[in-house]
Design an enzyme around this catalytic site. Structure first.
Site, PDB file in Angstrom:
ATOM      1  N   THR A 184      -7.630   0.375  -4.754  1.00  0.00           N
ATOM      2  CA  THR A 184      -7.566   2.301  -4.487  1.00  0.00           C
ATOM      3  C   THR A 184      -6.964   2.885  -5.842  1.00  0.00           C
ATOM      4  OG1 THR A 184      -6.164   3.920  -3.397  1.00  0.00           O
ATOM      5  CG2 THR A 184      -5.032   1.696  -4.112  1.00  0.00           C
ATOM      6  N   GLU A 328      -5.243   0.776   1.903  1.00  0.00           N
ATOM      7  CA  GLU A 328      -4.430  -0.382   2.335  1.00  0.00           C
ATOM      8  C   GLU A 328      -4.288  -0.645   3.636  1.00  0.00           C
ATOM      9  OE1 GLU A 328      -4.065   2.279   0.267  1.00  0.00           O
ATOM     10  OE2 GLU A 328      -2.787   2.122  -1.317  1.00  0.00           O
TER      11      GLU A 328
END
Ligand code: AMP
Length: 544
Positions: A184, A328
């Site tokens: 990310t 996530e």
């Protein structure tokens, strides 16, 4: 007392095996970098994933090895998703929009052994090659006829598969075995790796299938514009075959006219992607004066869907599902299909509901907490930081104990960094990223609210609101606008009046700046970080 049921491990390759057997007419259609359109069935995809697994074995790839991809949405990328994880290795999707520095960081951090690249990204690899790990082998995802001349040693994807057996003895893996890795870039500091397992991926595919069962029904044709290199294209590579829906992959052509043409000719029912791409499609719909043939639904996520965009789709007969999630979370956390009992509401009230980020998927728990950590009530007005928990949520970051410790709270929940409210009916409303909120005189101003209102003005092509330091109020909002017509930019007073219709007078932006375009992050979202840097020394009119 224990139940007496078999315990078969959840496994990703089982999804494709199932689709190949039960939905043999399901299609994978791909716009290729080579310039043409390619089609193959699920049984063919399964056979080619097996060939790929043989090829990977021949290249020395074993359990747990990371195999990286740098590729658009297409059938070869899909084969990598299944072939790599099926044989026990880890498919590491790299976002080509990251900076060179970030890309080199994550290739090194992941310790990738192989890198599969589309033709598009060969020049990128040429530019990076001196900094890549010496033992990293590179495979170009094309056939011998299209192999480019490269100054590095490159293997050819189709040559690797040619002649390999079309069946593979897939190993019986523990369901917690790592299967996919995605970094990310939505946070500060170096990118952080979310390491998905077979179990989390299959459970996520099942939860998405349940929540979006109308979108994914057998025979539906789905367009993932959301990239395979960004959080598993929201689980579609798994959920679509699981349900017998066909996948229509756009390859590198993501502009409005190309998407329209592909959707029209392939009769795409449901298209999934971030708001930025839908602006382009809506422009083309306007130009053509009609929707693409068969277009019935759009799933919008990744950033807040502007109300004007939702309304424009809905009035033209395209149902909007506003979804929320993050890397996530595998990534889908909530989805915003209108509940049946609200379908009789007047249009405006339906839009009020659609603008929210929807209700949670089965298996995803949500809580919001105040600054002191206490839980906030689900009353639709109490604001707090959003925490999540569930089988599809990361328990930490790959090889990053510090980031893991910062992300998980004392009760074991993951802190999303999003600021939200939840209504008594369970609808999530994302107010902002914690760092994007503007705190003025101790009170919060939601940049998203202002942006949504301003976006409804016909003179505004896109906009973003950021916080500017202010000597009295701490922070005040600055409105950055890309005008629809450069020669006739919108008037600040008109936009203020629009904001005032919905918000308090102290929430009206102090100033407006006109820009040619908004800076975007690697995942196509407006980069508020870049905007904040651009306007770091900005002085607001009354701040002197
Ligand atoms: P990423 O991990 O790059 O997918 O980014 C996840 C973040 O995107 C979330 O934490 C939110 O801040 C933002 N986001 C995703 N979907 C939405 C949405 N529908 N509305 C508002 N923000 C969203």
């Amino acid at each position: 007392m224990q139940g007496m049921m078999m315990n078969r491990p959840l496994s990703i390759i089982e999804i494709l095996a199932y689709a190949a057997e039960v939905f043999p007419s399901g299609e994978v259609v791909s716009v290729r970098c080579e310039g043409d359109r390619h089609r193959q069935s699920y049984p063919e995809t399964y056979a080619r994933a097996a060939q790929l697994a043989h090829a990977l074995t021949g290249l020395g790839i074993g359990h747990g090895d990371r195999v990286a991809t740098l590729a658009w949405n297409g059938y070869r990328h899909l084969e990598l998703y299944y072939g790599v994880s099926g044989m026990g290795a880890v498919c590491h999707t790299i976002n080509p929009r990251l900076s060179a520095e970030q890309m080199l960081y994550i290739i090194g951090h992941a310790e990738d052994k192989l890198l599969f690249t589309d033709l598009t990204f060969v020049p990128l690899i040429e530019a990076l090659k001196d900094h890549l790990p010496k033992n990293l082998r590179i495979v170009v995802m094309t056939d011998a006829a299209h192999m480019p001349d490269t100054s590095f040693d490159a293997l050819c994807y189709e040559d690797l598969l040619a002649g390999q057996p079309m069946a593979f003895d897939w190993p019986d893996l523990d369901e917690n075995t790592a299967a996919g890795l995605c970094y990310t870039s939505g946070t500060t500091g170096n990118p952080k790796g979310a390491l998905y397992s077979h179990r989390s991926t299959v459970l996520h595919a099942m939860s998405v299938s349940l929540a979006l069962r109308l979108s994914l029904a057998e025979g539906r044709r789905i367009l993932p514009v959301v990239p395979l290199f960004h959080v598993n294209a929201w689980g579609l590579p798994y959920a679509a075959p699981l349900n017998g829906a066909s996948l229509i992959f756009p390859g590198p052509a993501l502009d409005g006219p190309s998407l329209f043409q592909l959707m029209d000719s392939e009769r795409v029912f449901s298209a999934w992607g971030v708001p930025t791409v839908w602006l382009g499609l809506q422009g083309e719909i306007k130009a053509q004066g009609r929707n693409p043939e068969g277009f019935g639904e759009v799933v919008i996520g990744g950033s807040a869907a502007p109300r004007a965009m939702i309304e424009a789709f809905e009035t033209s007969g395209v149902s909007v599902c506003h979804a929320w999630g993050m890397t996530e979370m595998s990534p889908v956390g909530t989805q915003g299909h209108l509940p049946a009992h609200l379908s009789d509401l007047p249009f405006k009230e339906q839009m009020d509901v659609k603008q929210l980020q929807g209700r949670r998927l089965f298996g995803v728990d949500l809580k919001i907490t105040g600054e002191d950590g206490t839980r906030q009530p689900r009353d639709g007005t109490s604001v707090g930081e959003l925490f999540v928990r569930g089988n599809t949520v990361v328990s930490g970051y790959f090889n990053n104990p510090e980031a893991t410790e910062a992300a998980i709270d004392d009760e074991g929940w993951f802190g999303t960094g999003d600021i939200a409210t939840i209504t008594p009916e369970g609808f999530l409303s994302i107010q902002d990223r914690s760092k994007d909120l503007i705190k003025s005189g101790g009170e919060w101003i939601s940049s998203i609210d202002i942006e949504n209102i301003v976006m409804a003005h016909p003179g505004v092509a896109s906009c973003a609101v950021i916080a500017i330091p202010h000597p009295k109020w701490d922070e005040r909002p600055l409105l950055c606008v890309v005008p629809a017509d450069k020669d006739a930019p919108p008037d600040k007073a008109e936009l203020d009046a629009l904001v005032l219709e919905h918000m308090a007078s102290w929430q009206v932006p102090d100033a407006m700046e006109l820009l040619d375009e908004l800076p975007l992050t690697a995942t196509g979202k407006v980069s508020k970080l870049t905007l904040r840097q651009t306007f770091a020394d900005y002085v607001l009119p009354d701040a002197g």
